[in-house]
Write a protein that holds these residues in place. Structure first.
Motif, PDB file in Angstrom:
ATOM      1  N   TYR A  45       0.679  -1.194   0.093  1.00 32.12           N
ATOM      2  CA  TYR A  45      -0.068  -0.022   0.004  1.00 32.12           C
ATOM      3  C   TYR A  45       0.554   1.476   0.046  1.00 32.12           C
ATOM      4  O   TYR A  45       1.966   1.264   0.608  1.00 32.12           O
ATOM      5  CB  TYR A  45      -0.013   0.154   0.847  1.00 32.12           C
ATOM      6  CG  TYR A  45      -2.178  -1.042   1.403  1.00 32.12           C
ATOM      7  CD1 TYR A  45      -2.895   0.024   0.819  1.00 32.12           C
ATOM      8  CD2 TYR A  45      -2.306  -2.017   1.667  1.00 32.12           C
ATOM      9  CE1 TYR A  45      -4.281  -0.738   0.684  1.00 32.12           C
ATOM     10  CE2 TYR A  45      -3.001  -3.339   1.317  1.00 32.12           C
ATOM     11  CZ  TYR A  45      -4.311  -2.257   1.032  1.00 32.12           C
ATOM     12  OH  TYR A  45      -5.561  -3.048   1.104  1.00 32.12           O
ATOM     13  N   VAL A  46       0.918   2.329  -0.155  1.00 30.07           N
ATOM     14  CA  VAL A  46       1.044   3.905   0.047  1.00 30.07           C
ATOM     15  C   VAL A  46       0.017   4.508   0.529  1.00 30.07           C
ATOM     16  O   VAL A  46      -0.943   4.314   0.523  1.00 30.07           O
ATOM     17  CB  VAL A  46       0.834   4.625  -1.940  1.00 30.07           C
ATOM     18  CG1 VAL A  46       1.162   5.372  -1.552  1.00 30.07           C
ATOM     19  CG2 VAL A  46       1.724   3.788  -2.824  1.00 30.07           C
ATOM     20  N   ALA A  47       0.688   5.109   1.671  1.00 34.17           N
ATOM     21  CA  ALA A  47       0.582   5.348   2.538  1.00 34.17           C
ATOM     22  C   ALA A  47       0.549   7.188   1.936  1.00 34.17           C
ATOM     23  O   ALA A  47       1.724   7.667   2.501  1.00 34.17           O
ATOM     24  CB  ALA A  47       1.012   4.982   3.650  1.00 34.17           C
ATOM     25  N   THR A  48      -0.364   7.842   1.871  1.00 35.48           N
ATOM     26  CA  THR A  48      -0.152   9.552   1.698  1.00 35.48           C
ATOM     27  C   THR A  48      -1.614  10.190   2.222  1.00 35.48           C
ATOM     28  O   THR A  48      -2.078   9.339   2.990  1.00 35.48           O
ATOM     29  CB  THR A  48      -0.340   9.700   0.375  1.00 35.48           C
ATOM     30  OG1 THR A  48       0.239  10.943  -0.716  1.00 35.48           O
ATOM     31  CG2 THR A  48      -1.785   9.621   0.100  1.00 35.48           C
ATOM     32  N   ASP A  49      -0.856  11.146   2.986  1.00 38.08           N
ATOM     33  CA  ASP A  49      -2.448  12.412   3.153  1.00 38.08           C
ATOM     34  C   ASP A  49      -1.970  12.814   1.806  1.00 38.08           C
ATOM     35  O   ASP A  49      -3.286  14.100   1.963  1.00 38.08           O
ATOM     36  CB  ASP A  49      -1.491  13.253   4.075  1.00 38.08           C
ATOM     37  CG  ASP A  49      -0.608  14.385   4.063  1.00 38.08           C
ATOM     38  OD1 ASP A  49       0.172  14.034   2.527  1.00 38.08           O
ATOM     39  OD2 ASP A  49       0.492  14.527   5.415  1.00 38.08           O
ATOM     40  N   ASP A  50      -1.960  12.922   0.962  1.00 41.32           N
ATOM     41  CA  ASP A  50      -2.248  13.878  -0.711  1.00 41.32           C
ATOM     42  C   ASP A  50      -3.132  13.176  -1.873  1.00 41.32           C
ATOM     43  O   ASP A  50      -2.616  12.176  -2.276  1.00 41.32           O
ATOM     44  CB  ASP A  50      -0.762  14.248  -0.799  1.00 41.32           C
ATOM     45  CG  ASP A  50      -1.571  15.699  -1.972  1.00 41.32           C
ATOM     46  OD1 ASP A  50      -1.003  16.983  -1.818  1.00 41.32           O
ATOM     47  OD2 ASP A  50      -1.621  14.930  -2.976  1.00 41.32           O
ATOM     48  N   ILE A  53      -1.416  12.292  -4.986  1.00 42.15           N
ATOM     49  CA  ILE A  53      -1.152  11.160  -4.434  1.00 42.15           C
ATOM     50  C   ILE A  53      -2.023   9.662  -4.255  1.00 42.15           C
ATOM     51  O   ILE A  53      -1.255   9.168  -5.581  1.00 42.15           O
ATOM     52  CB  ILE A  53       0.019  10.563  -3.758  1.00 42.15           C
ATOM     53  CG1 ILE A  53       0.865  12.275  -3.781  1.00 42.15           C
ATOM     54  CG2 ILE A  53       0.942   9.824  -3.673  1.00 42.15           C
ATOM     55  CD1 ILE A  53       2.167  11.907  -2.830  1.00 42.15           C
ATOM     56  N   ALA A  54      -2.677   9.755  -4.157  1.00 36.99           N
ATOM     57  CA  ALA A  54      -4.135   9.069  -4.023  1.00 36.99           C
ATOM     58  C   ALA A  54      -5.026   8.319  -5.630  1.00 36.99           C
ATOM     59  O   ALA A  54      -4.590   7.212  -5.602  1.00 36.99           O
ATOM     60  CB  ALA A  54      -4.839   9.142  -2.151  1.00 36.99           C
ATOM     61  N   GLU A  55      -5.111   9.532  -5.556  1.00 36.32           N
ATOM     62  CA  GLU A  55      -5.779   9.191  -6.669  1.00 36.32           C
ATOM     63  C   GLU A  55      -4.544   9.357  -8.204  1.00 36.32           C
ATOM     64  O   GLU A  55      -5.093   8.344  -9.097  1.00 36.32           O
ATOM     65  CB  GLU A  55      -6.352  10.415  -7.551  1.00 36.32           C
ATOM     66  CG  GLU A  55      -7.310  11.108  -6.577  1.00 36.32           C
ATOM     67  CD  GLU A  55      -8.729  10.207  -6.785  1.00 36.32           C
ATOM     68  OE1 GLU A  55      -8.791   9.770  -7.898  1.00 36.32           O
ATOM     69  OE2 GLU A  55      -9.203  10.253  -6.030  1.00 36.32           O
ATOM     70  N   THR A  56      -3.296   9.383  -8.460  1.00 41.27           N
ATOM     71  CA  THR A  56      -1.857   8.460  -9.280  1.00 41.27           C
ATOM     72  C   THR A  56      -2.263   6.775  -8.806  1.00 41.27           C
ATOM     73  O   THR A  56      -2.659   6.076  -9.641  1.00 41.27           O
ATOM     74  CB  THR A  56      -0.808   8.830  -8.993  1.00 41.27           C
ATOM     75  OG1 THR A  56      -0.530  10.473  -9.296  1.00 41.27           O
ATOM     76  CG2 THR A  56      -0.150   8.923  -9.920  1.00 41.27           C
ATOM     77  N   VAL A  57      -1.722   7.190  -7.723  1.00 40.20           N
ATOM     78  CA  VAL A  57      -1.637   5.551  -7.129  1.00 40.20           C
ATOM     79  C   VAL A  57      -3.823   4.671  -7.605  1.00 40.20           C
ATOM     80  O   VAL A  57      -2.626   3.096  -8.090  1.00 40.20           O
ATOM     81  CB  VAL A  57      -1.464   5.035  -5.442  1.00 40.20           C
ATOM     82  CG1 VAL A  57      -1.699   3.787  -5.255  1.00 40.20           C
ATOM     83  CG2 VAL A  57      -0.246   6.256  -5.388  1.00 40.20           C
ATOM     84  N   LYS A  58      -4.284   5.423  -7.627  1.00 40.56           N
ATOM     85  CA  LYS A  58      -5.278   4.698  -8.019  1.00 40.56           C
ATOM     86  C   LYS A  58      -5.478   4.913  -9.880  1.00 40.56           C
ATOM     87  O   LYS A  58      -6.188   3.478  -9.928  1.00 40.56           O
ATOM     88  CB  LYS A  58      -6.616   4.613  -7.419  1.00 40.56           C
ATOM     89  CG  LYS A  58      -6.994   4.429  -5.775  1.00 40.56           C
ATOM     90  CD  LYS A  58      -8.146   5.855  -5.950  1.00 40.56           C
ATOM     91  CE  LYS A  58      -8.690   5.873  -4.599  1.00 40.56           C
ATOM     92  NZ  LYS A  58      -9.296   6.668  -4.206  1.00 40.56           N
ATOM     93  N   GLU A  59      -4.362   5.180  -9.937  1.00 43.60           N
ATOM     94  CA  GLU A  59      -4.779   5.349 -11.623  1.00 43.60           C
ATOM     95  C   GLU A  59      -3.412   4.386 -12.437  1.00 43.60           C
ATOM     96  O   GLU A  59      -4.374   3.667 -13.162  1.00 43.60           O
ATOM     97  CB  GLU A  59      -4.891   6.978 -12.247  1.00 43.60           C
ATOM     98  CG  GLU A  59      -5.577   7.860 -11.972  1.00 43.60           C
ATOM     99  CD  GLU A  59      -5.219   8.830 -12.566  1.00 43.60           C
ATOM    100  OE1 GLU A  59      -4.327   9.132 -12.447  1.00 43.60           O
ATOM    101  OE2 GLU A  59      -6.120  10.021 -12.065  1.00 43.60           O
TER     102      GLU A  59
END
Length: 253
Positions: A45-50, A53-59
């Motif tokens: 998992y990527v752990a982020t508060d941004d 970044i979250a949307e990029t990982v999902k993409e």
């Protein structure tokens, strides 16, 4: 043992703003790290508060967990992510691996070397080192050096070159002893991660600005694994330029 890979990723950076999302040969840096990690680990998992970044990982099809923006270091973000992922997955893991999100040239073999540290009974905290191979590394202010005992437990981490070879100029030190530098990969049991997060910053940690010294200063052990797989962290534009060149060369083979 079952290991959970966690990649803490922040958008803000004093030297390279938004670095998890910088393009490297057609992919954001965080994707390179994620894909390398999944070669060695089933659960990453990527752990982020941004949210960017979250949307990029999902993409790109990766897994992401949102964490608080108030963390002062990757370890506390890793703990929050670990506890949330355990709830989300509905299962426990034996240990978590904190994977640096700014090392796109991470080798999956390094993660396997780190996992091997837990073959030693009682291991609760482990990290990797690599032998220094060039004199230039001894003069690189970005490097962190480490000494360890005969049982492969860390003695000390320092931004100064250790051990010091008395009576010889630094350019000749590698002729007299092997020196190891630290690679920023950590693995911990959930209990160790919780204990670590409860400890106040220690004197040696603050002096060196190296949080792993907090664990040692509190009398706990860090198991050392030795790897031969080098990695290059991206902290500056010069680092990014070098990694792009190396990646392009690797892809063109």
């Amino acid at each position: 043992m079952e290991f959970l890979g966690i990649i803490p990723a922040r958008y803000g950076s004093t030297r390279l703003e938004g670095k998890p999302l910088v393009d490297i040969c057609g992919k954001p840096m965080i994707q390179w790290v994620y894909e390398q990690a999944t070669k060695a680990l089933e659960h990453v998992y990527v752990a982020t508060d941004d949210h960017r970044i979250a949307e990029t990982v999902k993409e790109f099809g990766g897994k992401v967990i949102m964490t608080s923006p108030d963390h002062h270091n990757g370890t506390s973000r890793c703990l929050e992510a670990y506890e949330k992922i355990v709830q989300l997955e509905g299962r426990d893991f034996d240990a978590a691996i904190n994977i640096q999100g700014d090392e796109p040239m991470l080798e999956a073999a390094s993660l396997k070397d780190l996992i091997k540290c837990f073959d030693e009974p009682g291991t609760e905290f482990a990290t990797l080192v690599i032998p220094v191979s060039t004199v230039e590394e001894l003069f690189n202010d970005s490097e962190v050096f480490v000494t360890f005992d005969l049982n492969m437990n860390a003695l000390y981490f320092s931004r100064s070159v250790i051990p010091h070879v008395r009576g010889h100029h630094k350019i000749h030190w590698l002729k007299h002893t092997m020196i190891h530098k630290h690679l920023g990969l950590y693995a911990y049991t959930l209990e160790a991660l919780r204990d670590f997060s409860k400890m106040p910053p220690s004197r040696l940690e603050k002096l060196e600005s190296l949080e792993q010294n907090r664990w040692i200063e509190n009398g706990r052990k860090i198991r050392i694994g030795v790897t031969t797989h080098e990695s290059i962290p991206v902290d500056t534009k010069d680092d990014l330029r070098l990694v792009r060149e190396l990646m392009e060369a690797r892809l063109s083979r």
